[in-house]
Design a protein around this motif. Sequence first.
Motif, mmCIF file in Angstrom:
data_model
loop_
_atom_site.group_PDB
_atom_site.id
_atom_site.type_symbol
_atom_site.label_atom_id
_atom_site.label_comp_id
_atom_site.label_asym_id
_atom_site.label_seq_id
_atom_site.Cartn_x
_atom_site.Cartn_y
_atom_site.Cartn_z
ATOM 1 N N ALA A 36 4.605 3.365 5.882
ATOM 2 C CA ALA A 36 4.679 4.749 5.703
ATOM 3 C C ALA A 36 5.378 5.202 3.975
ATOM 4 C CB ALA A 36 5.509 5.341 6.789
ATOM 5 N N LEU A 37 4.710 6.055 3.558
ATOM 6 C CA LEU A 37 5.146 6.801 2.343
ATOM 7 C C LEU A 37 5.898 8.203 2.907
ATOM 8 C CD1 LEU A 37 5.158 7.893 -0.618
ATOM 9 C CD2 LEU A 37 2.805 7.960 -0.392
ATOM 10 N N VAL A 38 7.099 8.302 2.617
ATOM 11 C CA VAL A 38 7.990 9.476 3.117
ATOM 12 C C VAL A 38 8.357 10.288 2.063
ATOM 13 C CG1 VAL A 38 9.622 10.464 4.760
ATOM 14 C CG2 VAL A 38 8.428 7.880 5.099
ATOM 15 N N ALA A 39 8.181 11.563 1.827
ATOM 16 C CA ALA A 39 8.493 12.362 0.774
ATOM 17 C C ALA A 39 9.138 13.599 1.004
ATOM 18 C CB ALA A 39 7.398 12.530 -0.236
ATOM 19 N N HIS A 40 9.981 14.256 -0.180
ATOM 20 C CA HIS A 40 10.410 15.518 -0.064
ATOM 21 C C HIS A 40 9.242 16.210 -0.340
ATOM 22 C CE1 HIS A 40 12.924 18.994 -1.079
ATOM 23 N NE2 HIS A 40 13.795 18.682 -0.323
ATOM 24 N N GLY A 41 9.439 17.497 0.368
ATOM 25 C CA GLY A 41 8.331 18.666 0.332
ATOM 26 C C GLY A 41 7.932 18.884 -1.128
ATOM 27 N N SER A 42 8.870 19.188 -1.856
ATOM 28 C CA SER A 42 8.927 19.454 -3.420
ATOM 29 C C SER A 42 7.977 18.350 -4.129
ATOM 30 C CB SER A 42 9.873 19.768 -3.780
ATOM 31 O OG SER A 42 10.834 18.521 -3.824
ATOM 32 N N VAL A 43 7.797 17.159 -3.733
ATOM 33 C CA VAL A 43 7.124 16.340 -4.446
ATOM 34 C C VAL A 43 5.726 16.072 -3.985
ATOM 35 C CG1 VAL A 43 7.347 13.593 -5.021
ATOM 36 C CG2 VAL A 43 9.600 14.924 -4.561
ATOM 37 N N CYS A 44 5.432 16.406 -2.750
ATOM 38 C CA CYS A 44 4.184 16.521 -2.108
ATOM 39 C C CYS A 44 3.126 17.223 -2.751
ATOM 40 C CB CYS A 44 4.415 16.523 -0.553
ATOM 41 S SG CYS A 44 5.429 15.556 0.202
ATOM 42 N N ALA A 79 -0.609 -3.111 -9.145
ATOM 43 C CA ALA A 79 0.536 -1.993 -9.684
ATOM 44 C C ALA A 79 1.929 -2.414 -9.083
ATOM 45 C CB ALA A 79 0.169 -0.532 -9.340
ATOM 46 N N THR A 80 2.026 -2.897 -7.735
ATOM 47 C CA THR A 80 3.191 -3.196 -7.390
ATOM 48 C C THR A 80 3.628 -4.557 -7.821
ATOM 49 O OG1 THR A 80 2.275 -4.005 -5.401
ATOM 50 C CG2 THR A 80 2.991 -2.033 -5.167
ATOM 51 N N MET A 81 2.956 -5.418 -8.218
ATOM 52 C CA MET A 81 3.523 -6.623 -8.977
ATOM 53 C C MET A 81 3.781 -6.340 -10.403
ATOM 54 S SD MET A 81 0.214 -9.575 -8.077
ATOM 55 C CE MET A 81 1.378 -10.985 -8.482
ATOM 56 N N ALA A 82 3.492 -5.389 -11.113
ATOM 57 C CA ALA A 82 3.883 -5.001 -12.278
ATOM 58 C C ALA A 82 5.361 -4.442 -11.929
ATOM 59 C CB ALA A 82 2.741 -3.973 -13.078
ATOM 60 N N ALA A 83 5.383 -3.423 -11.134
ATOM 61 C CA ALA A 83 6.735 -2.668 -10.662
ATOM 62 C C ALA A 83 7.733 -3.680 -10.205
ATOM 63 C CB ALA A 83 6.364 -1.810 -9.437
ATOM 64 N N GLU A 111 1.064 -1.075 0.039
ATOM 65 C CA GLU A 111 0.068 0.128 0.022
ATOM 66 C C GLU A 111 0.914 1.207 -0.032
ATOM 67 O OE1 GLU A 111 -2.356 0.520 3.545
ATOM 68 O OE2 GLU A 111 -3.935 1.920 2.409
ATOM 69 N N ALA A 112 1.900 1.301 0.839
ATOM 70 C CA ALA A 112 2.734 2.204 0.811
ATOM 71 C C ALA A 112 3.441 2.616 -0.590
ATOM 72 C CB ALA A 112 3.921 2.160 1.904
ATOM 73 N N ASN A 113 3.927 1.313 -1.207
ATOM 74 C CA ASN A 113 4.517 1.386 -2.491
ATOM 75 C C ASN A 113 3.504 2.021 -3.710
ATOM 76 O OD1 ASN A 113 6.988 0.920 -2.075
ATOM 77 N ND2 ASN A 113 6.937 -1.218 -2.514
ATOM 78 N N ALA A 134 8.030 -0.186 5.741
ATOM 79 C CA ALA A 134 6.828 -1.260 6.402
ATOM 80 C C ALA A 134 7.521 -2.038 7.313
ATOM 81 C CB ALA A 134 6.144 -1.791 5.366
ATOM 82 N N LYS A 135 7.178 -3.141 7.233
ATOM 83 C CA LYS A 135 7.807 -4.530 8.080
ATOM 84 C C LYS A 135 8.251 -3.919 9.379
ATOM 85 C CE LYS A 135 9.322 -7.374 4.135
ATOM 86 N NZ LYS A 135 8.382 -8.707 4.276
ATOM 87 N N GLY A 136 9.696 -3.557 9.430
ATOM 88 C CA GLY A 136 10.240 -3.106 10.742
ATOM 89 C C GLY A 136 9.465 -2.052 11.550
ATOM 90 N N LEU A 137 8.928 -1.009 10.760
ATOM 91 C CA LEU A 137 8.299 0.068 11.279
ATOM 92 C C LEU A 137 7.302 -0.163 12.438
ATOM 93 C CD1 LEU A 137 8.008 3.098 11.390
ATOM 94 C CD2 LEU A 137 6.243 2.848 9.196
#
Length: 403
Positions: free
Chosen positions: A267-275, A149-153, A113-115, A256-259
């Motif tokens: 978690a999906l974590v991003a630089h401000g310029s991409v958000c 989508a993540t299987m295709a990726a 889901e994060a991916n 994910a996993k260890g989180l």
Amino acid sequence: MELTDTASITTLPPSAFAAVMDIATRPPIVFVAGRGSWLTDSTGRDYLDFIQGWAVNCLGHAPPLMLNALRDQAERLINCSPAYYNAPMIALAELLARASGLDQVFLANSGAEANEGAIKLARKWGAKHRDGAYEIITMDHGFHGRTLATMAASGKKQWEKLYEPKVPGFVKVPLNDLAAVAAAIGPRTAAVMLEPIQGEAGVFEAETPYLRALRELTRQRGVLLILDEIQTGIGRTGRLFGFEHAGITPDIMTLAKGLGGGVPLAALVAHGSVCCFEYGDQGGTFCGNPLMAAVGCAVVEEVSKPAFLAHVVQTGAYLTRCLQQLSGQHGCGAIRGKGLLLALDLKRDIAARVVAGALERGLLVNGPRPDSLRFMPALNVSTAEVDLMIGILDEVLGRIIAD
Ligand SMILES: Cc1ncc(COP(=O)(O)O)c(C=O)c1O
């Protein structure tokens, strides 16, 4: 806990599992309890666990720190809808943003889901800022999850013909081949996405010079760099995030996993310029729920401690030395990986037999390839537990190789 001498496991008849959808070859054992590096089955037999929920239980089974966080938060607030802020959601987002050098965090429930969120964010960014670019370059043998989508990726060969038609927009290149990425980037490219270490493929590292050059290349060509840290993140490699070894920062990172240390949290974590999500573009009923986020805060605070990460580095080095010695004794090959995400090249296609033999002796290890074993113990595993694991493997390998 200790290992019993029983050579065979007390198994249950297939009818005992009839209502569970049959999607994997599971051994006929039922686990009922876990503590630290140990699991106990329904007959009371103990197992030494070097899989730990597939690199998930970074603090081992039932750590008091997680139990306290779960209890305290459950007594306060379990769920208030993602349409509202809650205190653990804000605290975990701040922790992850500060620790990663990135800016904003979307909390989710699973790695896939994060991916999916990362793919959507890159496509949205491409639509807004790169003239409609939507393609994502990913790696042969990479693994990003089990949604369409993540299987295709992912670059898993066995999935090439599964669930057709595939989600379009993914271009595959070999890992550690910078020229291949450079050649693949075109006007439609929005991002390059990869794991710092390919875990499911059998523990193959993206080399540090390659990662640095890839960061440079993606900047020069104006495309995003997405790092899937779902297996490598949260201390697994001896640093909080795998990318720290290369001294780079991605534009987007997924965790994910260890989180969650064992609870479903990503978690999906991003630089401000991409958000650039607009209202309604992204969401999910359980995303950012306070119960899971509170556990995530407790786990991240613990794993981030310098002494904790130093233990991962030391124990990882110890496990590497032990595996090297074992490899020398049994004519096996190299040890791959970093920290406590390691693989042993068996040099022969005997992984399935070794995994089964180890299970009979009360040890859980994983064989991600026919010729490799993967080790992903709790990050607080002791050297005594490493010794015990090596002793069992030594015996099992000796028996199988002599056959
Ligand atoms: C690198 C990587 N990405 C994504 C995933 C998918 O995570 P999940 O199974 O939580 O959806 C995994 C799971 O093994 C993984 O190792």
